[in-house]
Design a protein around this motif. Structure first.
Motif, PDB file in Angstrom:
ATOM      1  N   PHE A 119      -3.104  13.929   9.195  1.00  0.00           N
ATOM      2  CA  PHE A 119      -2.619  15.260   9.601  1.00  0.00           C
ATOM      3  C   PHE A 119      -3.055  16.316   8.583  1.00  0.00           C
ATOM      4  O   PHE A 119      -3.515  17.405   8.948  1.00  0.00           O
ATOM      5  CB  PHE A 119      -1.097  15.209   9.714  1.00  0.00           C
ATOM      6  CG  PHE A 119      -0.475  16.478  10.222  1.00  0.00           C
ATOM      7  CD1 PHE A 119      -0.219  16.650  11.560  1.00  0.00           C
ATOM      8  CD2 PHE A 119      -0.127  17.506   9.357  1.00  0.00           C
ATOM      9  CE1 PHE A 119       0.368  17.807  12.033  1.00  0.00           C
ATOM     10  CE2 PHE A 119       0.454  18.666   9.809  1.00  0.00           C
ATOM     11  CZ  PHE A 119       0.696  18.813  11.164  1.00  0.00           C
ATOM     12  N   ALA A 120      -2.920  16.009   7.298  1.00  0.00           N
ATOM     13  CA  ALA A 120      -3.336  16.945   6.256  1.00  0.00           C
ATOM     14  C   ALA A 120      -4.838  17.160   6.264  1.00  0.00           C
ATOM     15  O   ALA A 120      -5.324  18.259   5.958  1.00  0.00           O
ATOM     16  CB  ALA A 120      -2.878  16.424   4.887  1.00  0.00           C
ATOM     17  N   ALA A 121      -5.612  16.100   6.619  1.00  0.00           N
ATOM     18  CA  ALA A 121      -7.062  16.251   6.668  1.00  0.00           C
ATOM     19  C   ALA A 121      -7.477  17.254   7.729  1.00  0.00           C
ATOM     20  O   ALA A 121      -8.413  18.042   7.548  1.00  0.00           O
ATOM     21  CB  ALA A 121      -7.711  14.892   6.935  1.00  0.00           C
ATOM     22  N   ILE A 122      -6.756  17.264   8.857  1.00  0.00           N
ATOM     23  CA  ILE A 122      -7.059  18.242   9.915  1.00  0.00           C
ATOM     24  C   ILE A 122      -6.779  19.652   9.416  1.00  0.00           C
ATOM     25  O   ILE A 122      -7.575  20.582   9.608  1.00  0.00           O
ATOM     26  CB  ILE A 122      -6.239  17.925  11.181  1.00  0.00           C
ATOM     27  CG1 ILE A 122      -6.630  16.560  11.748  1.00  0.00           C
ATOM     28  CG2 ILE A 122      -6.443  19.002  12.234  1.00  0.00           C
ATOM     29  CD1 ILE A 122      -5.759  16.117  12.904  1.00  0.00           C
ATOM     30  N   ALA A 123      -5.641  19.832   8.753  1.00  0.00           N
ATOM     31  CA  ALA A 123      -5.294  21.170   8.246  1.00  0.00           C
ATOM     32  C   ALA A 123      -6.283  21.628   7.181  1.00  0.00           C
ATOM     33  O   ALA A 123      -6.631  22.812   7.107  1.00  0.00           O
ATOM     34  CB  ALA A 123      -3.877  21.156   7.687  1.00  0.00           C
ATOM     35  N   ARG A 124      -6.743  20.716   6.350  1.00  0.00           N
ATOM     36  CA  ARG A 124      -7.674  21.066   5.270  1.00  0.00           C
ATOM     37  C   ARG A 124      -9.033  21.489   5.800  1.00  0.00           C
ATOM     38  O   ARG A 124      -9.768  22.227   5.149  1.00  0.00           O
ATOM     39  CB  ARG A 124      -7.821  19.853   4.343  1.00  0.00           C
ATOM     40  CG  ARG A 124      -8.679  20.076   3.124  1.00  0.00           C
ATOM     41  CD  ARG A 124      -7.972  20.929   2.090  1.00  0.00           C
ATOM     42  NE  ARG A 124      -8.660  20.885   0.820  1.00  0.00           N
ATOM     43  CZ  ARG A 124      -9.701  21.644   0.503  1.00  0.00           C
ATOM     44  NH1 ARG A 124     -10.150  22.520   1.359  1.00  0.00           N
ATOM     45  NH2 ARG A 124     -10.270  21.533  -0.689  1.00  0.00           N
ATOM     46  N   VAL A 172      -4.214  22.779   1.045  1.00  0.00           N
ATOM     47  CA  VAL A 172      -3.392  21.598   1.274  1.00  0.00           C
ATOM     48  C   VAL A 172      -3.270  20.849  -0.049  1.00  0.00           C
ATOM     49  O   VAL A 172      -4.276  20.454  -0.636  1.00  0.00           O
ATOM     50  CB  VAL A 172      -4.002  20.697   2.360  1.00  0.00           C
ATOM     51  CG1 VAL A 172      -3.098  19.497   2.613  1.00  0.00           C
ATOM     52  CG2 VAL A 172      -4.222  21.473   3.643  1.00  0.00           C
ATOM     53  N   TYR A 173      -2.035  20.694  -0.510  1.00  0.00           N
ATOM     54  CA  TYR A 173      -1.757  19.992  -1.760  1.00  0.00           C
ATOM     55  C   TYR A 173      -0.978  18.716  -1.449  1.00  0.00           C
ATOM     56  O   TYR A 173      -0.187  18.663  -0.496  1.00  0.00           O
ATOM     57  CB  TYR A 173      -0.952  20.870  -2.718  1.00  0.00           C
ATOM     58  CG  TYR A 173      -1.662  22.131  -3.132  1.00  0.00           C
ATOM     59  CD1 TYR A 173      -2.489  22.164  -4.239  1.00  0.00           C
ATOM     60  CD2 TYR A 173      -1.507  23.311  -2.395  1.00  0.00           C
ATOM     61  CE1 TYR A 173      -3.139  23.325  -4.620  1.00  0.00           C
ATOM     62  CE2 TYR A 173      -2.157  24.480  -2.767  1.00  0.00           C
ATOM     63  CZ  TYR A 173      -2.965  24.477  -3.875  1.00  0.00           C
ATOM     64  OH  TYR A 173      -3.609  25.634  -4.236  1.00  0.00           O
ATOM     65  N   SER A 178     -14.305  13.966   5.585  1.00  0.00           N
ATOM     66  CA  SER A 178     -14.985  15.103   4.978  1.00  0.00           C
ATOM     67  C   SER A 178     -14.114  16.324   5.154  1.00  0.00           C
ATOM     68  O   SER A 178     -13.803  16.707   6.279  1.00  0.00           O
ATOM     69  CB  SER A 178     -16.342  15.327   5.659  1.00  0.00           C
ATOM     70  OG  SER A 178     -16.914  16.529   5.251  1.00  0.00           O
ATOM     71  N   LEU A 179     -13.730  16.957   4.050  1.00  0.00           N
ATOM     72  CA  LEU A 179     -12.852  18.116   4.084  1.00  0.00           C
ATOM     73  C   LEU A 179     -13.606  19.326   3.579  1.00  0.00           C
ATOM     74  O   LEU A 179     -14.142  19.327   2.484  1.00  0.00           O
ATOM     75  CB  LEU A 179     -11.609  17.882   3.225  1.00  0.00           C
ATOM     76  CG  LEU A 179     -10.822  16.620   3.611  1.00  0.00           C
ATOM     77  CD1 LEU A 179      -9.625  16.488   2.697  1.00  0.00           C
ATOM     78  CD2 LEU A 179     -10.414  16.655   5.049  1.00  0.00           C
ATOM     79  N   GLY A 180     -13.663  20.381   4.389  1.00  0.00           N
ATOM     80  CA  GLY A 180     -14.472  21.547   4.078  1.00  0.00           C
ATOM     81  C   GLY A 180     -13.895  22.374   2.964  1.00  0.00           C
ATOM     82  O   GLY A 180     -12.761  22.231   2.549  1.00  0.00           O
ATOM     83  N   PHE A 221      -8.045  16.914  -1.280  1.00  0.00           N
ATOM     84  CA  PHE A 221      -7.017  17.948  -1.241  1.00  0.00           C
ATOM     85  C   PHE A 221      -7.398  19.087  -2.185  1.00  0.00           C
ATOM     86  O   PHE A 221      -8.268  18.944  -3.041  1.00  0.00           O
ATOM     87  CB  PHE A 221      -5.655  17.379  -1.659  1.00  0.00           C
ATOM     88  CG  PHE A 221      -5.094  16.374  -0.697  1.00  0.00           C
ATOM     89  CD1 PHE A 221      -4.309  16.772   0.357  1.00  0.00           C
ATOM     90  CD2 PHE A 221      -5.376  15.025  -0.840  1.00  0.00           C
ATOM     91  CE1 PHE A 221      -3.792  15.854   1.249  1.00  0.00           C
ATOM     92  CE2 PHE A 221      -4.866  14.093   0.045  1.00  0.00           C
ATOM     93  CZ  PHE A 221      -4.075  14.509   1.093  1.00  0.00           C
ATOM     94  N   SER A 222      -6.696  20.207  -1.999  1.00  0.00           N
ATOM     95  CA  SER A 222      -6.868  21.319  -2.943  1.00  0.00           C
ATOM     96  C   SER A 222      -6.314  20.978  -4.308  1.00  0.00           C
ATOM     97  O   SER A 222      -6.726  21.568  -5.314  1.00  0.00           O
ATOM     98  CB  SER A 222      -6.179  22.577  -2.399  1.00  0.00           C
ATOM     99  OG  SER A 222      -6.670  22.906  -1.114  1.00  0.00           O
ATOM    100  N   GLY A 223      -5.405  20.058  -4.367  1.00  0.00           N
ATOM    101  CA  GLY A 223      -4.846  19.587  -5.627  1.00  0.00           C
ATOM    102  C   GLY A 223      -3.882  18.452  -5.350  1.00  0.00           C
ATOM    103  O   GLY A 223      -3.282  18.370  -4.280  1.00  0.00           O
ATOM    104  N   ILE A 224      -3.755  17.538  -6.301  1.00  0.00           N
ATOM    105  CA  ILE A 224      -2.856  16.391  -6.173  1.00  0.00           C
ATOM    106  C   ILE A 224      -1.892  16.423  -7.354  1.00  0.00           C
ATOM    107  O   ILE A 224      -2.295  16.541  -8.512  1.00  0.00           O
ATOM    108  CB  ILE A 224      -3.635  15.062  -6.146  1.00  0.00           C
ATOM    109  CG1 ILE A 224      -4.565  15.027  -4.922  1.00  0.00           C
ATOM    110  CG2 ILE A 224      -2.679  13.879  -6.110  1.00  0.00           C
ATOM    111  CD1 ILE A 224      -5.386  13.763  -4.820  1.00  0.00           C
TER     112      ILE A 224
END
Length: 634
Positions: free
Chosen positions: A468-473, A82-83, A63-65, A129-132
């Motif tokens: 790792f990206a999920a934590i940053a997101r 995060v892209y 789950s990404l906020g 992600f914010s965008g792919i």
């Protein structure tokens, strides 16, 4: 039987009959709650997150906020963007797929590893992600979506490229001559915005984290250092022309409508973090020393934290006037980066590098603003069984993985703080996190571009990168809300007194008028200060003109004096030579006269001898005996 009734939940523990959702893994009851797993950037955060604030790994879903929202207290919440960028490959793996909305990556284990049911990576997972960006997305689209708008609104930001080794991180940042990356486009955008307001001389500079006004001597030293470093940088020539034409065709950068009195100064810094040591990539090298000696005797720089400001002590910052100069410095610094060959990448970067662009704006009122842009190319995360590193390569990989692990811990701690926990963010455990402290605390916008190679070979490494990206997101930075202190006027609500209120109002009005008067005086002082600076500049120019005029006059007088002196010396030498010639002439004439007299005397003596001989001969002929003898002889 009593024991079974006391704990009936432990009887249901199979996959066919899962436990009730209201019971956690330790068989403790928890309230029912509904939670949305994926939220796009434009949607509002209209759901309430869990009280634990963790990264929500539940049944293989993350789950990404939302990146930005407003909480109940009225404070603005902003999150990291995060892209994800997928590197083009010949045969894409079916283990990676993009959802219909284009913001969720679905990963499934490859077929050869799906049989291992005990492996936690053997289940399907989804990452938001914010965008792919897939292989069809160009460099232009990546820049427009990730960076372009932030530069247009003059917002400080930090850009991180993260991923496995050889996944295209450096290409995303730099690109090539015909496909420029994020940094060349950002530089062209920055200089296009301020092209008419760039100040010709380095009058302001960031020294030890503080804006400092440079005097004439310091500005002269900065100009000399600038020219020295630029002369040692390689020329771009046709590469820059191709790159600029490509950027101009892709974007329409519009200059900002700034007043002509606004001065803009742009500084560039470039450093690398190798084996947890910070090195300056723009420091001028000694041309007399060899390359091997330069690389082994590089100076390790120190990172200093002072009053919340982080700066590198003694780092080289170069004043630039165009994007071409900035790109020349960038290319010169890249030539000093530490590269090595591994089993994954033949030209793998063995260090983290950060390219700083600081924009200082000076207004006529005396106000100075600062905008900072950081472009960070993180070294690739590696697994030793894939790279086969040994010796120094193994040490480098361990330091790289350690710094990335500390970065992940800092992101996790920042995520916990945003969830309400009082965890400490371990910035000082790594040089990388110390330099990225402002972005990790929410003082600057944080943008991360995650690069992934969608193949089965790197499936496990890609899962680590995506986690790792999920934590940053998930991080949400809360801007502090300044609340007015109303305790001073609390007595008014309890005991209203008209006279007292009237006195307070009069006092407030007087204070406001006094403040307006002070502001007016401050503005007058600022105008006077500006006028004085202009007068100082005018006097300095006038003084410089006078000095130049005096120098010209002195040069003319010296030339005339030397000309006269040379003419007098020439005449003196001619006179001296003439006198010497005359004296030599007299000497030679006297000698010739002496010899003439001597030879005349000798000739006279010879004539006399001849006459004497002739007389003697005549006498002999006149004698009779001699005549007879002569006849007989005949």
């Amino acid at each position: 039987m009593a024991a079974e009734n006391a704990n009936p939940q432990r009887e249901v523990r199979s996959f066919l009959m899962p436990r009730d959702p209201s019971i956690d893994r330790r068989f403790r009851p928890r309230p029912q709650k509904r939670e949305r797993l994926f939220v796009t950037v434009n949607e509002e955060n209209d759901y309430e997150s869990g009280s634990d604030g963790e990264s929500c790994e539940s049944d293989g879903e993350y789950s990404l906020g939302a990146p930005e929202s407003i909480d109940s207290s009225g404070s603005v919440e902003s999150g990291a963007l995060v892209y994800l960028r997928l590197r083009p490959v010949d045969v894409p793996s079916p283990a990676y797929s993009i959802s219909e909305d284009g913001n969720v990556l679905v990963t499934r284990p490859p077929s050869e590893s799906s049989s291992s049911s005990n492996n936690k990576n053997s289940m399907e997972k989804q990452y938001s992600f914010s965008g792919i960006f897939d292989e069809t997305v160009s460099q232009r689209d990546v820049y427009e979506r990730c960076i372009g708008q932030k530069i247009e609104i003059e917002e400080s930001f930090t850009v991180l490229t993260y991923g496995t080794s050889g996944s295209g991180k450096t290409f995303t940042l730099l690109g090539d001559a015909y496909r420029p990356g994020v940094i060349p486009r950002s530089l062209e955008n920055i200089f296009s915005q301020y092209q008419t307001n760039i100040y010709p001389n380095p009058a302001l500079k960031l020294l030890n984290g503080r804006i400092t006004v440079l005097d004439d001597e310091m500005a002269s030293r900065e100009n000399i250092l600038r020219l020295k470093i630029l002369n040692g940088c390689p020329e771009l020539e046709g590469d820059y022309a191709n790159m600029q034409n490509c950027i101009i065709n892709d974007h329409k950068f519009v200059p900002l409508a700034l007043d002509t009195s606004v001065s803009v100064l742009i500084w560039v810094t470039f450093v690398e973090i190798y084996n947890e040591l910070v090195y300056d990539l723009l420091a001028p090298t000694n041309p007399n020393s060899s390359k091997t000696k330069n690389t082994t005797t590089r100076k390790n720089l120190k990172i200093v934290c002072n009053d919340g400001n982080v700066f590198i002590k003694g780092v080289t910052s170069v004043y630039v006037k165009s994007s071409e100069e900035s790109l020349r410095l960038l290319r010169a610094g890249l030539q000093k980066l530490t590269y090595a060959s591994t089993s994954i990448n033949a030209n793998s970067s063995r260090s983290h590098c950060i390219f700083f662009v600081d924009v200082l704006k000076y207004f006529r009122s005396g106000v100075i603003s600062e905008t900072s842009y950081k472009f960070c190319d993180l070294a690739g995360s590696e697994r030793l069984d894939k790279t086969g590193n040994m010796g120094s390569r193994l040490k480098e990989a361990q330091r790289i993985n350690t710094s990335l692990m500390v970065l992940g811990r800092c992101l996790d701690a920042a995520n916990s703080i945003s969830a309400g926990k009082g965890d400490r963010v371990p910035f000082r455990e790594s040089k990388l996190t110390m330099l990225l402290q402002a972005a990790l605390l929410g003082k600057e916008k944080l943008t991360m571009i995650v690069n992934v190679t969608p193949t089965d070979k790197y499936y496990e490494e890609n899962l680590n990168v995506l986690s790792f990206a999920a934590i940053a997101r998930n991080i949400i930075f809360k801007a502090p809300v300044i609340k007015q202190n109303q305790s001073r006027y609390s007595v008014i609500g309890e005991k209203p007194d008209n006279d007292y209120v009237q006195q307070l109002l009069e006092k407030i009005a007087w204070l406001r008028s006094d403040n307006e008067l002070q502001n007016q005086q401050i503005e007058e002082l600022m105008d006077k200060k500006t006028q004085l600076r202009e007068e100082i500049l005018r006097l300095s120019n006038q003084h410089a003109d006078e000095l130049a005029k005096q120098e010209h006059e002195l040069r003319t007088e010296l030339v005339e004096y030397f000309r006269k002196t040379l003419e007098e010396n020439r005449k003196k030498h001619e006179m001296r030579l003439q006198s010497e010639l005359e004296s030599q002439k007299r000497i030679f004439e006297s000698r010739i006269e002496f010899l003439k007299r001597k030879y005349e005397d000798e000739l006279e003596e010879l004539r006399e001898e001849i006459e004497d001989l002739e007389k003697e001969a005549e006498k002999e002929n006149m004698e009779p005996g001699n005549s007879k003898k002569r006849r007989t002889t005949d």
